[in-house]
Design a protein around this motif. Structure first.
Motif, mmCIF file in Angstrom:
data_model
loop_
_atom_site.group_PDB
_atom_site.id
_atom_site.type_symbol
_atom_site.label_atom_id
_atom_site.label_comp_id
_atom_site.label_asym_id
_atom_site.label_seq_id
_atom_site.Cartn_x
_atom_site.Cartn_y
_atom_site.Cartn_z
ATOM 1 N N SER A 11 23.422 5.780 6.430
ATOM 2 C CA SER A 11 24.129 5.292 5.235
ATOM 3 C C SER A 11 23.156 4.574 4.299
ATOM 4 N N ARG A 12 22.146 3.895 4.861
ATOM 5 C CA ARG A 12 21.168 3.233 3.973
ATOM 6 C C ARG A 12 20.279 4.241 3.257
ATOM 7 N N ILE A 13 19.931 5.297 3.973
ATOM 8 C CA ILE A 13 19.106 6.335 3.333
ATOM 9 C C ILE A 13 19.844 6.839 2.086
ATOM 10 N N ALA A 14 21.152 7.053 2.247
ATOM 11 C CA ALA A 14 21.940 7.558 1.116
ATOM 12 C C ALA A 14 22.140 6.470 0.054
ATOM 13 N N LYS A 15 22.515 5.276 0.496
ATOM 14 C CA LYS A 15 22.878 4.223 -0.464
ATOM 15 C C LYS A 15 21.679 3.744 -1.282
ATOM 16 N N TYR A 16 20.529 3.602 -0.610
ATOM 17 C CA TYR A 16 19.365 3.024 -1.300
ATOM 18 C C TYR A 16 18.293 4.067 -1.604
ATOM 19 N N ALA A 17 18.646 5.359 -1.474
ATOM 20 C CA ALA A 17 17.724 6.462 -1.777
ATOM 21 C C ALA A 17 16.375 6.272 -1.081
ATOM 22 N N ILE A 18 16.417 6.147 0.243
ATOM 23 C CA ILE A 18 15.183 5.943 1.021
ATOM 24 C C ILE A 18 14.671 7.308 1.475
ATOM 25 N N ASP A 19 13.457 7.611 1.059
ATOM 26 C CA ASP A 19 12.857 8.912 1.387
ATOM 27 C C ASP A 19 12.024 8.736 2.665
ATOM 28 N N ALA A 67 0.675 5.405 7.855
ATOM 29 C CA ALA A 67 0.046 4.603 6.798
ATOM 30 C C ALA A 67 -0.554 5.515 5.724
ATOM 31 N N ALA A 68 -1.064 6.685 6.164
ATOM 32 C CA ALA A 68 -1.692 7.602 5.198
ATOM 33 C C ALA A 68 -0.648 8.261 4.293
ATOM 34 N N THR A 69 0.604 8.297 4.725
ATOM 35 C CA THR A 69 1.627 8.999 3.945
ATOM 36 C C THR A 69 2.754 8.059 3.510
ATOM 37 N N VAL A 70 2.497 6.766 3.526
ATOM 38 C CA VAL A 70 3.546 5.817 3.136
ATOM 39 C C VAL A 70 3.847 6.009 1.643
ATOM 40 N N ASN A 71 5.119 5.971 1.305
ATOM 41 C CA ASN A 71 5.467 6.248 -0.102
ATOM 42 C C ASN A 71 5.859 4.991 -0.885
ATOM 43 N N ASP A 72 5.656 3.826 -0.272
ATOM 44 C CA ASP A 72 5.956 2.569 -0.970
ATOM 45 C C ASP A 72 4.887 1.568 -0.544
ATOM 46 N N ARG A 73 4.034 1.217 -1.466
ATOM 47 C CA ARG A 73 2.935 0.304 -1.130
ATOM 48 C C ARG A 73 3.183 -1.100 -1.671
ATOM 49 N N THR A 74 4.432 -1.457 -1.854
ATOM 50 C CA THR A 74 4.755 -2.802 -2.359
ATOM 51 C C THR A 74 4.072 -3.862 -1.493
ATOM 52 N N ALA A 75 3.392 -4.787 -2.167
ATOM 53 C CA ALA A 75 2.833 -5.941 -1.441
ATOM 54 C C ALA A 75 3.700 -7.142 -1.794
ATOM 55 N N TYR A 76 4.197 -7.813 -0.801
ATOM 56 C CA TYR A 76 5.044 -8.987 -1.042
ATOM 57 C C TYR A 76 4.169 -10.232 -1.009
ATOM 58 N N PRO A 77 4.552 -11.260 -1.770
ATOM 59 C CA PRO A 77 3.665 -12.436 -1.890
ATOM 60 C C PRO A 77 3.624 -13.270 -0.618
ATOM 61 N N GLN A 78 2.656 -14.174 -0.603
ATOM 62 C CA GLN A 78 2.578 -15.152 0.487
ATOM 63 C C GLN A 78 3.508 -16.322 0.147
ATOM 64 N N LEU A 79 4.128 -16.899 1.167
ATOM 65 C CA LEU A 79 4.987 -18.067 0.907
ATOM 66 C C LEU A 79 4.117 -19.277 0.594
ATOM 67 N N ASN A 117 8.154 4.634 6.371
ATOM 68 C CA ASN A 117 8.869 4.808 5.102
ATOM 69 C C ASN A 117 10.298 4.279 5.182
ATOM 70 N N LEU A 118 10.914 4.376 6.356
ATOM 71 C CA LEU A 118 12.248 3.768 6.495
ATOM 72 C C LEU A 118 12.137 2.252 6.372
ATOM 73 N N CYS A 119 11.161 1.675 7.058
ATOM 74 C CA CYS A 119 11.022 0.213 7.066
ATOM 75 C C CYS A 119 10.725 -0.311 5.649
ATOM 76 N N MET A 120 9.796 0.347 4.969
ATOM 77 C CA MET A 120 9.465 -0.075 3.603
ATOM 78 C C MET A 120 10.675 0.120 2.679
ATOM 79 N N GLY A 121 11.401 1.205 2.894
ATOM 80 C CA GLY A 121 12.581 1.479 2.057
ATOM 81 C C GLY A 121 13.678 0.447 2.277
ATOM 82 N N GLU A 122 13.862 0.054 3.521
ATOM 83 C CA GLU A 122 14.879 -0.971 3.798
ATOM 84 C C GLU A 122 14.439 -2.327 3.242
#
Ligand code: FAD
Length: 422
Positions: free
Chosen positions: A109-117, A11-23, A184-189
Motif C-alpha cells: 500500500s505504501r508503494i502505491a500511496k507514496y509512489a515508491i519505485d 547502493a549502486a542502483t539507489v534511486n534516492d540519494r537524499t542526505a538528511y541533516p545532522q541533529l 529503494n524501499l527504505c529510502m522511499g519510505e
C-alpha cells in the motif's frame, strides 16, 4: 564518524540519494525513534500518519544497516512461529494468521500511496534442500491452506520446470510473497515519512537515552525531548540493558550479484522470477534483480568471522545450484548483520513504560519489521493486544557478554550447518 551505504548492488542502483541533516541543538517531539532501518522508518511513518510529531535519529545513513543490504525477499509470517503457537495456543495461532501478510500489505500500500519505485514483484518459493524436508513442507502447506492461504506444491519431479536446476527436492510457491530492492524501499519510505512531517537526522547516533517521566535522547550535537522513545532495530550496544541484555546476537550473512544475465539466461534459471530460499536452517537464498543479475545470498557465517573474499566463498555454491552461471562475473559482493534471538521470535517490548524496542528478526525482517513497527505504533496509540502478547513471550537471555554469546551462537550455527548436511 558517519558510515555511508556499504558498496553493493543496491547502493549502486539507489534511486534516492537524499542526505538528511545532522541533529544540532535541542528539539521536542511526541516520539523519538532511534534507528533508520525498516523498523524505525516504518514506525515513524505509521505514527506520523496517525498525527504524531516524530523525530528519527540515525547513526549513519538511512538504510545503512540490514535494511539496505538484505536479500529483498518479502516472506510471509515471522521467524519463531512455532514458539508463539506453543506458548499461546489458539491466541498464538490467531495472531500468526492475522499478521502473516500484514507486512506485505503495508509495503504494497505504501508503494502505491507514496509512489515508491522499488521493483516489487510477487512470487516466492521455499525449495526442499533434502528429500526429507518435503514432508515438513507438505504439512506446513496443508496447515496454511486450512487457514485459507493459497500455496502451490512443487512436486520433486517438477522442480526443473520451475527453476533451471534439479538440485532441489520439490518445494512450495507463495504468490503473495515476493521480492524487492530493499534500499529503494527504505529510502522511499523515509521520503514518505519526511513528506508528512517526520524530522529525520542522519549522522546522529543516540549516545544516551533516558526513559522515566521526561524521556530524552542525546546525540553528539543535539538532544530530543519526547513523550516516548522507540529503539528500532539493533541499535547501540550501549542500549543492550535490562530486558535487552543477552537477548540478540549478530551474525553475518552475505550476498553476491553477478553481471547482468541475458533475457534467455534469466528465463532459463528462474522463468517465473521467483525469490527462492531453501529449507535449510543455515540457508541459501537467491532471486533476480530488476536488471537480471543473480543475487545469491549465502549461508550465515557460522565461524562468526567475515570471509575475506566473499565471491570466492559464495560463487562455488551458486555454481553448484546453477552450473550455467559458474562463469559469470561477480560485480558486487557485500555482507550485513542478522540479529538472532534464541527463541527466533522477534523481540518486541518495553524497556521502561515509555521506551519501546523492536528487533531480532533472525534474517526474516523485510515484512516482519513492518508488522512489528505497526504493533509498536498501535501500543503507543493505546491498542496493546498484539504488543502484550509479544511482550509476554518467554525469550531466552544468555547471562554472558556479547562476545561470549557470539561464540556460543557460532557453535550453534555450526551444529545446524552439520545437521543440514546430513
Ligand atoms: C545480508 C542480509 C540478507 C537478508 N535477507 C533478508 C531477506 O531476504 N528477507 C528478509 O525478510 N530479511 C532479510 N534480512 C534481515 C532484514 O534485513 C532485517 O531483519 C531488517 O532489515 C532489520 O531492520 P531494522 O530496521 O530492524 O535494522 P537495521 O536495518 O539494521 O537498522 C538499524 C539502524 O539503526 C542504526 N543505529 C544503530 N545504533 C544507533 C544509535 N545508537 N543511534 C542511532 N541509530 C543507530 C543503524 O545505523 C541502522 O541504520 C537480511 C539481512 C542481511 C544482513
Amino acid at each position: 564518524m558517519v558510515e555511508h551505504h556499504v558498496s553493493s548492488y543496491y547502493a549502486a542502483t539507489v534511486n534516492d540519494r537524499t542526505a538528511y541533516p545532522q541533529l544540532k541543538g535541542a528539539i521536542k517531539a511526541d516520539i523519538c525513534v532511534v534507528g533508520g532501518g525498516f523498523s524505525g522508518i516504518s514506525a515513524a511513518l505509521t505514527l506520523a500518519e496517525r498525527g504524531y510529531q516524530v523525530v528519527l535519529v540515525e547513526a549513519n545513513r538511512i538504510g545503512w544497516g540490514a535494511s539496505g543490504r538484505n536479500g529483498g525477499q518479502v516472506i510471509a509470517g515471522i521467524s519463531g512461529e512455532h514458539n508463539i503457537a506453543r506458548q499461546f495456543g489458539a491466541d498464538g495461532t490467531n495472531l500468526l494468521r492475522d499478521i502473516r501478510y500484514r507486512g506485505h500489505d503495508i509495503i504494497e500500500s505504501r508503494i502505491a500511496k507514496y509512489a515508491i519505485d522499488c521493483d516489487f514483484r510477487r512470487g516466492w518459493m521455499e525449495a526442499a534442500a533434502r528429500p526429507r524436508h518435503m514432508d515438513g513442507l507438505r504439512r506446513y502447506v496443508d496447515e496454511r491452506r486450512a487457514e485459507g492461504d493459497e500455496l502451490e506444491i512443487v512436486e520433486p519431479g517438477d522442480i526443473g520446470r520451475v527453476l533451471g536446476t534439479n538440485i532441489y527436492h520439490g518445494g512450495y510457491i507463495d504468490r503473495r510473497s515476493g521480492h524487492l530492492h530493499p534500499l529503494n524501499l527504505c529510502m522511499g519510505e523515509a521520503r514518505a515519512a519526511a513528506s508528512i512531517g517526520v524530522r529525520i537526522f542522519e549522522d546522529s547516533a543516540a549516545l544516551q537515552i533516558n526513559g522515566g517521566a521526561k524521556p530524552y535522547v542525546v546525540t553528539a550535537q543535539g538532544r530530543v525531548d519526547a513523550g516516548a522513545i522507540v529503539l528500532a532495530g539493533s541499535t547501540d550496544h550501549a542500549f543492550q540493558r535490562g530486558r535487552l541484555r543477552g537477548l540478540t546476537f549478530p551474525t553475518g550473512s552475505y550476498i553476491i550479484a553477478t553481471e547482468q544475465l541475458t533475457e534467455a539466461e534469466a528465463q532459463a534459471v528462474n522463468p517465473q522470477n521467483l525469490a527462492v530460499a531453501d529449507s535449510n536452517i543455515v540457508l541459501d537464498y537467491f532471486r533476480l534483480s530488476a536488471d537480471r543479475r543473480m543475487l545469491f545470498g549465502g549461508r550465515c557465517n557460522y565461524s562468526n568471522r567475515d570471509p575475506k573474499d566473499l565471491a570466492a566463498a559464495l560463487q562455488p555454491r551458486l555454481a553448484e545450484i546453477f552450473p550455467q552461471l559458474a562463469h559469470k562475473r561477480i560485480d558486487y559482493s557485500w555482507g550485513g548483520r542478522i540479529d538472532i534471538v534464541l527463541t527466533r521470535v522477534p523481540a518486541i517490548g518495553r524497556l521502561e513504560p515509555n521506551v519501546y524496542y523492536l528487533q531480532g528478526y533472525c534474517g526474516h525482517g523485510v515484512n516482519a519489521t513492518h508488522i512489528a513497527a505497526e504493533i509498536v505504533a498501535d501500543a503507543i496509540c493505546g491498542t496493546t493486544e498484539k504488543f502484550d502478547l509479544f511482550d509476554k513471550i518467554r525469550q531466552v537471555r544468555l547471562p554472558v557478554g556479547r562476545w561470549a554469546g557470539n561464540q556460543m551462537l557460532a557453535l550453534g550455527m555450526l551444529y545446524y550447518r552439520m545437521k543440514d548436511a546430513l
